[in-house]
Design an enzyme around this catalytic site. Sequence first.
Site, PDB file in Angstrom:
ATOM      1  N   ARG A 136      20.683  -7.518   7.979  1.00 37.47           N
ATOM      2  CA  ARG A 136      20.001  -8.809   8.099  1.00 37.47           C
ATOM      3  C   ARG A 136      20.979  -9.928   8.425  1.00 37.47           C
ATOM      4  O   ARG A 136      20.587 -11.007   8.861  1.00 37.47           O
ATOM      5  CB  ARG A 136      19.271  -9.153   6.798  1.00 37.47           C
ATOM      6  CG  ARG A 136      20.140  -9.858   5.769  1.00 37.47           C
ATOM      7  CD  ARG A 136      19.478  -9.949   4.433  1.00 37.47           C
ATOM      8  NE  ARG A 136      20.088 -10.924   3.558  1.00 37.47           N
ATOM      9  CZ  ARG A 136      21.251 -10.781   2.931  1.00 37.47           C
ATOM     10  NH1 ARG A 136      21.970  -9.685   3.096  1.00 37.47           N
ATOM     11  NH2 ARG A 136      21.712 -11.734   2.144  1.00 37.47           N
ATOM     12  N   ARG A 138       0.848  -1.210   0.000  1.00 44.54           N
ATOM     13  CA  ARG A 138       0.000   0.000   0.000  1.00 44.54           C
ATOM     14  C   ARG A 138       0.874   1.246   0.000  1.00 44.54           C
ATOM     15  O   ARG A 138       0.660   2.181  -0.770  1.00 44.54           O
ATOM     16  CB  ARG A 138      -0.901  -0.004   1.231  1.00 44.54           C
ATOM     17  CG  ARG A 138      -1.988  -1.045   1.126  1.00 44.54           C
ATOM     18  CD  ARG A 138      -3.192  -0.668   1.983  1.00 44.54           C
ATOM     19  NE  ARG A 138      -4.167  -1.752   1.930  1.00 44.54           N
ATOM     20  CZ  ARG A 138      -4.615  -2.404   2.991  1.00 44.54           C
ATOM     21  NH1 ARG A 138      -4.206  -2.066   4.194  1.00 44.54           N
ATOM     22  NH2 ARG A 138      -5.494  -3.365   2.859  1.00 44.54           N
TER      23      ARG A 138
END
Length: 164
Positions: free
Chosen positions: A104, A31
């Site tokens: 990460r 979105r």
Amino acid sequence: MFEETAVLAAVTILGILQQAHFCLQVISARRKFSVRPPATSGPAEFERVFRAQANCSEYFPIFVAVLWLSGLFFSQGLASACGLLYLYARLSYFRGYSRSPQQRLLPLYFSALLLWILLGTSCLGVLLVFLRLYLKLDVLEHFSGLLTLLKGSEEPPSVAQDPK
Ligand SMILES: CC/C=C\C/C=C\C[C@@H]1O[C@H]1/C=C/C=C/C=C\C/C=C\CCC(=O)O
Ligand SMILES: N[C@@H](CCC(=O)N[C@@H](CS)C(=O)NCC(=O)O)C(=O)O
């Protein structure tokens, strides 16, 4: 019977909730960056969140399998502890990857280590059961016998008490 595995079940439920959380993050990133399905590419910020979720869900079935195998055949306590640490590592991986690919890496190494510990203890647990069932060889009993023997040889000889 099932009650004995409640801790493993709780870790599994927590893992499922974490998967749901990662999915919701991708929905929200779609979105935010206007990336509509079936598109999977867009701004780097979106792609990092997308890949983080995909990688976590890719390893989830392996995680659940080794969590239960290790918990049932080796030790529920150890498997649950590794499981909780694994979920924490995955959350750090997801959050780190959302910021930058570099961030990460540390949680990725840690989560891989935990997965291999769970796999190793699963293999060991299943092997011990096979040895006991098909070769009538109770390795743990031999091992504890050996330990008692070693402990016994370290203790000073006991002096017999004269009963009064
Ligand atoms: C128990 C696991 C079962 C099956 C999966 C099998 C293999 C996958 C390896 O365990 C996973 C380990 C992953 C470790 C990755 C370490 C580093 C990634 C390498 C380079 C990244 C460099 C970069 O992208 O910047
Ligand atoms: N889906 C993985 C497939 C290969 C794989 O599983 N690689 C391990 C590293 S050896 C992994 O966990 N990759 C995820 C990552 O690098 O963030 C990928 O895109 O890298």
